[in-house]
Design an enzyme around this catalytic site. Structure first.
Site, PDB file in Angstrom:
ATOM      1  N   HIS A 123       0.814  -1.328   0.224  1.00  0.00           N
ATOM      2  CA  HIS A 123       0.017  -0.078   0.096  1.00  0.00           C
ATOM      3  C   HIS A 123       0.816   1.312  -0.072  1.00  0.00           C
ATOM      4  CE1 HIS A 123       0.523   0.900   4.269  1.00  0.00           C
ATOM      5  NE2 HIS A 123       0.549  -0.559   4.632  1.00  0.00           N
ATOM      6  N   CYS A 139       2.950  -4.717   6.822  1.00  0.00           N
ATOM      7  CA  CYS A 139       2.721  -4.542   5.431  1.00  0.00           C
ATOM      8  C   CYS A 139       3.821  -4.057   4.678  1.00  0.00           C
ATOM      9  CB  CYS A 139       1.433  -3.588   5.104  1.00  0.00           C
ATOM     10  SG  CYS A 139      -0.058  -4.163   5.749  1.00  0.00           S
TER      11      CYS A 139
END
Length: 164
Positions: A123, A139
């Site tokens: 992301h 992440c």
């Protein structure tokens, strides 16, 4: 269709959650699962293409803090990234991009690409100074312009290999 190899400890529910599909959809695509799961067993994940028909591959190096995009085994581009901190490390292994969302809000920046491991993705960020550091909850963070570019190139089903 994407074929997944069952790992030790996997359950029907955990596989369904990782791929964001219902257990009913998994059972419909794999009637033999009624008898249970066995490590090493191959099962079909409905709704995703065979990743080996996709010419793109993403390789993440946690140590180098880079994400490398390849097309037909040739490097197209390498991006700087942020990865998980010590207590919330980025998982290693082979995953797939299973869905995406533009402008997901919060700290996720301009784009979210879900990986086939629940709660993990590639992301953007609302903190560009974090790129190049081990600061995430596991992440893979990218500059917003980079994740937008990546999302415009790779389809769902793209293989993502994450190594230390």
């Amino acid at each position: 269709m994407l074929t997944y190899q069952v790992k030790q400890g996997d359950t029907l529910n955990s596989i369904a959650a990782d791929f964001r599909i219902s257990t009913a959809a998994l059972l419909q695509a794999n009637p033999s699962l009624q008898a249970g799961l066995t490590a090493g067993q191959s099962i079909v994940i409905p709704g995703l293409p065979d990743p080996y028909t996709i010419p793109y591959h993403i390789a993440v190096s946690i140590g180098a803090k880079t994400l490398t995009l390849s097309l037909n085994n040739r490097v197209m581009k390498t991006y700087p990234i942020a990865v998980g901190k010590i207590l919330t490390q980025t998982p290693t292994g082979e995953f797939y991009i299973i869905n995406r969302q533009r402008n997901p809000g919060g700290p996720f920046g301009a784009y979210w690409l879900s990986l086939s491991k629940q709660h993990y993705g590639i992301h953007g960020t609302n903190n560009p100074a974090s790129i190049g550091k081990a600061v995430s909850k596991g992440c893979i963070r990218m500059h917003n312009k980079d994740v937008i570019e990546l999302a415009s190139i790779v389809p769902n089903g793209t293989r993502v290999t994450i190594n230390r």
